[in-house]
Design a protein around this motif. Structure first.
Motif, PDB file in Angstrom:
ATOM      1  N   GLY A   8      25.719 108.002  86.093  1.00 56.30           N
ATOM      2  CA  GLY A   8      26.091 109.345  86.509  1.00 56.30           C
ATOM      3  C   GLY A   8      27.489 109.491  87.080  1.00 56.30           C
ATOM      4  O   GLY A   8      27.800 110.503  87.704  1.00 56.30           O
ATOM      5  N   TYR A   9      28.352 108.500  86.872  1.00 55.51           N
ATOM      6  CA  TYR A   9      29.718 108.571  87.395  1.00 55.51           C
ATOM      7  C   TYR A   9      30.717 108.727  86.257  1.00 55.51           C
ATOM      8  O   TYR A   9      30.508 108.217  85.161  1.00 55.51           O
ATOM      9  CB  TYR A   9      30.072 107.308  88.180  1.00 55.51           C
ATOM     10  CG  TYR A   9      29.324 107.173  89.473  1.00 55.51           C
ATOM     11  CD1 TYR A   9      29.814 107.738  90.636  1.00 55.51           C
ATOM     12  CD2 TYR A   9      28.113 106.477  89.520  1.00 55.51           C
ATOM     13  CE1 TYR A   9      29.127 107.619  91.832  1.00 55.51           C
ATOM     14  CE2 TYR A   9      27.416 106.356  90.714  1.00 55.51           C
ATOM     15  CZ  TYR A   9      27.929 106.926  91.864  1.00 55.51           C
ATOM     16  OH  TYR A   9      27.240 106.812  93.043  1.00 55.51           O
ATOM     17  N   SER A  10      31.794 109.424  86.541  1.00 57.40           N
ATOM     18  CA  SER A  10      32.878 109.549  85.570  1.00 57.40           C
ATOM     19  C   SER A  10      34.212 109.539  86.312  1.00 57.40           C
ATOM     20  O   SER A  10      34.275 109.907  87.488  1.00 57.40           O
ATOM     21  CB  SER A  10      32.733 110.825  84.743  1.00 57.40           C
ATOM     22  OG  SER A  10      32.803 111.957  85.578  1.00 57.40           O
ATOM     23  N   PRO A  11      35.293 109.120  85.648  1.00 58.52           N
ATOM     24  CA  PRO A  11      36.608 109.098  86.292  1.00 58.52           C
ATOM     25  C   PRO A  11      37.049 110.509  86.659  1.00 58.52           C
ATOM     26  O   PRO A  11      36.899 111.442  85.871  1.00 58.52           O
ATOM     27  CB  PRO A  11      37.529 108.517  85.228  1.00 58.52           C
ATOM     28  CG  PRO A  11      36.637 107.846  84.252  1.00 58.52           C
ATOM     29  CD  PRO A  11      35.340 108.573  84.297  1.00 58.52           C
ATOM     30  N   LEU A  12      37.560 110.658  87.853  1.00 56.37           N
ATOM     31  CA  LEU A  12      38.053 111.951  88.324  1.00 56.37           C
ATOM     32  C   LEU A  12      39.583 111.981  88.279  1.00 56.37           C
ATOM     33  O   LEU A  12      40.183 112.905  87.750  1.00 56.37           O
ATOM     34  CB  LEU A  12      37.565 112.207  89.753  1.00 56.37           C
ATOM     35  CG  LEU A  12      38.045 113.470  90.427  1.00 56.37           C
ATOM     36  CD1 LEU A  12      37.503 114.696  89.699  1.00 56.37           C
ATOM     37  CD2 LEU A  12      37.604 113.492  91.882  1.00 56.37           C
ATOM     38  N   SER A  13      40.201 110.952  88.834  1.00 51.48           N
ATOM     39  CA  SER A  13      41.660 110.890  88.864  1.00 51.48           C
ATOM     40  C   SER A  13      42.079 109.453  89.117  1.00 51.48           C
ATOM     41  O   SER A  13      41.254 108.590  89.402  1.00 51.48           O
ATOM     42  CB  SER A  13      42.213 111.795  89.968  1.00 51.48           C
ATOM     43  OG  SER A  13      41.795 111.320  91.237  1.00 51.48           O
ATOM     44  N   ALA A  14      43.370 109.229  89.014  1.00 55.51           N
ATOM     45  CA  ALA A  14      43.926 107.906  89.304  1.00 55.51           C
ATOM     46  C   ALA A  14      45.323 108.084  89.867  1.00 55.51           C
ATOM     47  O   ALA A  14      45.973 109.108  89.634  1.00 55.51           O
ATOM     48  CB  ALA A  14      43.965 107.055  88.039  1.00 55.51           C
ATOM     49  N   THR A  15      45.763 107.079  90.602  1.00 59.20           N
ATOM     50  CA  THR A  15      47.126 107.060  91.118  1.00 59.20           C
ATOM     51  C   THR A  15      47.720 105.677  90.900  1.00 59.20           C
ATOM     52  O   THR A  15      47.008 104.675  90.939  1.00 59.20           O
ATOM     53  CB  THR A  15      47.190 107.393  92.630  1.00 59.20           C
ATOM     54  OG1 THR A  15      46.331 106.506  93.334  1.00 59.20           O
ATOM     55  CG2 THR A  15      46.784 108.825  92.905  1.00 59.20           C
ATOM     56  N   ALA A  16      49.009 105.653  90.650  1.00 60.64           N
ATOM     57  CA  ALA A  16      49.712 104.376  90.509  1.00 60.64           C
ATOM     58  C   ALA A  16      49.706 103.687  91.863  1.00 60.64           C
ATOM     59  O   ALA A  16      49.954 104.307  92.892  1.00 60.64           O
ATOM     60  CB  ALA A  16      51.139 104.621  90.038  1.00 60.64           C
ATOM     61  N   ARG A  17      49.382 102.413  91.870  1.00 66.31           N
ATOM     62  CA  ARG A  17      49.384 101.669  93.124  1.00 66.31           C
ATOM     63  C   ARG A  17      50.508 100.634  93.153  1.00 66.31           C
ATOM     64  O   ARG A  17      51.319 100.622  94.058  1.00 66.31           O
ATOM     65  CB  ARG A  17      48.045 100.982  93.334  1.00 66.31           C
ATOM     66  CG  ARG A  17      47.984 100.282  94.667  1.00 66.31           C
ATOM     67  CD  ARG A  17      46.601  99.894  95.025  1.00 66.31           C
ATOM     68  NE  ARG A  17      46.582  99.459  96.413  1.00 66.31           N
ATOM     69  CZ  ARG A  17      45.500  99.154  97.049  1.00 66.31           C
ATOM     70  NH1 ARG A  17      44.353  99.237  96.441  1.00 66.31           N
ATOM     71  NH2 ARG A  17      45.555  98.762  98.289  1.00 66.31           N
ATOM     72  N   PHE A  18      50.519  99.756  92.169  1.00 69.94           N
ATOM     73  CA  PHE A  18      51.541  98.715  92.090  1.00 69.94           C
ATOM     74  C   PHE A  18      52.071  98.627  90.670  1.00 69.94           C
ATOM     75  O   PHE A  18      51.353  98.887  89.714  1.00 69.94           O
ATOM     76  CB  PHE A  18      50.975  97.331  92.433  1.00 69.94           C
ATOM     77  CG  PHE A  18      50.457  97.193  93.824  1.00 69.94           C
ATOM     78  CD1 PHE A  18      51.318  97.129  94.914  1.00 69.94           C
ATOM     79  CD2 PHE A  18      49.093  97.101  94.052  1.00 69.94           C
ATOM     80  CE1 PHE A  18      50.830  96.984  96.187  1.00 69.94           C
ATOM     81  CE2 PHE A  18      48.594  96.950  95.328  1.00 69.94           C
ATOM     82  CZ  PHE A  18      49.466  96.897  96.407  1.00 69.94           C
ATOM     83  N   ILE A  19      53.299  98.206  90.567  1.00 71.61           N
ATOM     84  CA  ILE A  19      53.877  97.826  89.281  1.00 71.61           C
ATOM     85  C   ILE A  19      54.359  96.389  89.469  1.00 71.61           C
ATOM     86  O   ILE A  19      55.161  96.105  90.359  1.00 71.61           O
ATOM     87  CB  ILE A  19      55.022  98.755  88.871  1.00 71.61           C
ATOM     88  CG1 ILE A  19      54.461 100.169  88.696  1.00 71.61           C
ATOM     89  CG2 ILE A  19      55.683  98.265  87.581  1.00 71.61           C
ATOM     90  CD1 ILE A  19      55.490 101.237  88.550  1.00 71.61           C
ATOM     91  N   VAL A  20      53.805  95.494  88.672  1.00 73.08           N
ATOM     92  CA  VAL A  20      54.109  94.072  88.812  1.00 73.08           C
ATOM     93  C   VAL A  20      54.693  93.532  87.510  1.00 73.08           C
ATOM     94  O   VAL A  20      54.477  94.091  86.438  1.00 73.08           O
ATOM     95  CB  VAL A  20      52.855  93.257  89.207  1.00 73.08           C
ATOM     96  CG1 VAL A  20      52.341  93.683  90.566  1.00 73.08           C
ATOM     97  CG2 VAL A  20      51.753  93.396  88.169  1.00 73.08           C
TER      98      VAL A  20
END
Length: 101
Positions: free
Chosen positions: A60-72
Motif C-alpha cells: 500500500g505504499y508508493s513514492p511521493l517525492s524525493a530530494t537530492a542528498r549526496f553526489i559522490v
C-alpha cells in the motif's frame, strides 16, 4: 537510498545533469527513475530496489517525492586508469501510504 539502490552504470549517461544538482533539490519519482522538475532523468533504480518498490506497492505504499542528498564520485573497478569518474546521485525518497479501502 544508497549506491546499492541505483544502477551505477546509468550515471555515465547523465553526468552533467547530476553535477548540476545540489543537496536538497526536489526530484520526481517515476517508473523506477528519479527526474529533475524539468524532466531530465538523473537516476535509475537497481533491480533490487525495483523489487523492494514492488513489495512496498503491494503493502500500500508508493513514492511521493524525493530530494537530492549526496553526489559522490564513482569509478568501475575494472575502469581504465584515465577514465573520468562518474557523478552518482544518492537521494532521499518519501513514501505515502495509499488508502486501501
Amino acid at each position: 537510498m544508497s549506491h546499492k539502490d541505483v544502477n551505477l552504470n546509468f550515471f555515465q549517461h547523465c553526468r552533467m545533469d547530476v553535477l548540476n544538482l545540489q543537496g536538497g533539490d526536489a526530484l520526481l519519482c517515476d517508473n523506477f527513475t528519479l527526474r529533475t522538475p524539468l524532466g531530465k532523468t538523473v537516476a535509475m533504480f537497481s533491480a533490487a530496489m525495483r523489487e523492494q518498490q514492488a513489495k512496498l506497492k503491494k503493502s500500500g505504499y508508493s513514492p511521493l517525492s524525493a530530494t537530492a542528498r549526496f553526489i559522490v564520485a564513482w569509478k568501475r573497478k575494472d575502469a581504465p586508469r584515465d577514465e573520468i569518474e562518474t557523478a552518482v546521485l544518492l537521494a532521499d525518497m518519501r513514501l505515502t501510504r495509499n488508502d486501501l479501502t
